[in-house]
Design an enzyme around this catalytic site. Structure first.
Site, PDB file in Angstrom:
ATOM      1  N   ARG A 169      -2.342  -1.115  -3.331  1.00  0.00           N
ATOM      2  CA  ARG A 169      -3.237  -1.602  -2.274  1.00  0.00           C
ATOM      3  C   ARG A 169      -4.084  -2.810  -2.687  1.00  0.00           C
ATOM      4  O   ARG A 169      -5.236  -2.948  -2.286  1.00  0.00           O
ATOM      5  CB  ARG A 169      -4.147  -0.475  -1.781  1.00  0.00           C
ATOM      6  CG  ARG A 169      -3.418   0.700  -1.154  1.00  0.00           C
ATOM      7  CD  ARG A 169      -2.655   0.290   0.101  1.00  0.00           C
ATOM      8  NE  ARG A 169      -1.914   1.440   0.618  1.00  0.00           N
ATOM      9  CZ  ARG A 169      -0.645   1.728   0.304  1.00  0.00           C
ATOM     10  NH1 ARG A 169       0.034   0.914  -0.512  1.00  0.00           N
ATOM     11  NH2 ARG A 169      -0.050   2.778   0.812  1.00  0.00           N
ATOM     12  N   CYS A 218      -6.057   4.554   7.228  1.00  0.00           N
ATOM     13  CA  CYS A 218      -6.669   5.396   6.197  1.00  0.00           C
ATOM     14  C   CYS A 218      -8.030   4.841   5.780  1.00  0.00           C
ATOM     15  O   CYS A 218      -8.185   3.642   5.567  1.00  0.00           O
ATOM     16  CB  CYS A 218      -5.762   5.488   4.975  1.00  0.00           C
ATOM     17  SG  CYS A 218      -4.277   6.479   5.255  1.00  0.00           S
ATOM     18  N   GLU A 288     -10.361   1.827   1.757  1.00  0.00           N
ATOM     19  CA  GLU A 288      -9.177   1.048   2.113  1.00  0.00           C
ATOM     20  C   GLU A 288      -9.476   0.201   3.347  1.00  0.00           C
ATOM     21  O   GLU A 288      -8.974  -0.907   3.488  1.00  0.00           O
ATOM     22  CB  GLU A 288      -7.979   1.967   2.373  1.00  0.00           C
ATOM     23  CG  GLU A 288      -6.692   1.224   2.653  1.00  0.00           C
ATOM     24  CD  GLU A 288      -5.455   2.097   2.564  1.00  0.00           C
ATOM     25  OE1 GLU A 288      -4.543   1.894   3.386  1.00  0.00           O
ATOM     26  OE2 GLU A 288      -5.393   2.972   1.681  1.00  0.00           O
TER      27      GLU A 288
END
EC number: 1.3.1.98
Length: 295
Positions: A169, A218, A288
């Site tokens: 990520r 998320c 996130e």
């Protein structure tokens, strides 16, 4: 608005209410929203303004604070929404292309490997920034090269996937960037097999995620050796709510704006979950979702 802006060929919009533009339907006003007509227009703006420059994409993974966004907010428009095949199972896509459209385009070209993107809301530019991924695959595994404009010097650069230094990520580039184009590569496969995989990804997402609610994907990244949703669940956060914000009962790593929540409601609820997990497991969750704007 009494500020001086560079003369550009793209479009300026002023005092834009971000709650009308984000998936979560929250956020104050952006001073200036700019849609460049091409890369040269974008680089000219950055090189000729002293105002802070922020970037948004599809707004599917951001919370814009109630105070809004100061300076100039750049959003790539239809001029950056092109997709074309290069042959040899390669595809070039502009930064504004939706990841789901990229997945379907690849399928129609009988190019496999990008099916996981069909379930990820957002654009190519945003996906490159966060190394978007799902079900064991990520952007780093399919991107070959990337064109990006640096938000500090306004210059255009090109990077290979290796130069991006991708990790879970994220990437290792220093500074702030807007990703304007990328080349992707897959493998040749039969259309019917690709179509089946696309359907499987969509069905899996529909079963496990609150797709009909106002969400931003998320909340937190998975910590090393853990799944964020399991930590959240075992920390007793499933029934948490603040104001009009609550944790999704379908997938507890999702925030929901279920009753006219403010950005503060959502951000405070996320931080409350972080604190609960820290207290229970001594694990620090990392956002996130991107949070934009000042307090």
């Amino acid at each position: 608005m009494l500020i001086s802006l560079p003369k550009v060929r793209g479009i300026y919009r002023y005092d834009v209410l971000m709650s009308k533009a984000t998936w979560l339907n929250v956020g104050g006003r952006a001073d200036v929203l700019f849609k460049p007509c091409d890369i040269e227009d974008l680089t000219y703006l950055i090189k000729n303004t002293e105002l802070p420059v922020s970037v948004i994409g599809a707004t599917s993974n951001i919370i814009v604070r109630d105070s809004g966004i100061r300076g100039i907010t750049v959003k790539l428009g239809k001029e950056f929404a092109y997709i074309k095949s290069k042959g040899n199972n390669s595809i070039v896509a502009g930064g504004a292309v939706l990841l789901s459209n990229l997945a379907h385009f690849a399928g129609n070209q009988q190019i496999s490997g990008l099916e996981f993107l069909v379930g990820i809301p957002g654009t190519v530019g945003g996906g490159i920034e966060m190394n978007a991924g799902a079900y064991g695959s990520d952007i780093a595994s399919v991107v070959q090269s990337i064109k990006a404009v640096n938000l500090e010097d306004g210059n255009l650069y090109e990077f290979s996937s290796e130069e991006m230094g991708y990790f879970y990520r994220g990437h290792s580039l220093k500074g702030n960037w807007i990703f304007v184009e990328a080349e992707f590569k897959g493998v040749n496969s039969e259309y019917e097999l690709i179509l089946q995989r696309l359907k499987e990804v969509i069905e899996r997402k529909n079963k496990s995620q609150p797709i009909r609610g106002k969400t931003a994907g998320c909340i937190f990244k998975n910590p090393k050796n853990y799944r964020a949703w399991e930590l959240i669940d075992k920390s007793g956060c499933l029934r948490l709510n603040i104001g009009g914000a609550r944790i999704s009962k379908k997938h507890c790593n999702f925030l929901l704006n279920y009753d006219n929540a403010t950005a503060s409601d959502l951000e405070n609820l996320g931080n409350k979950v972080k604190d609960a997990v820290k207290d229970k497991f001594n694990v620090e969750l990392e956002w996130e979702i991107r949070v934009l704007g000042s307090y």
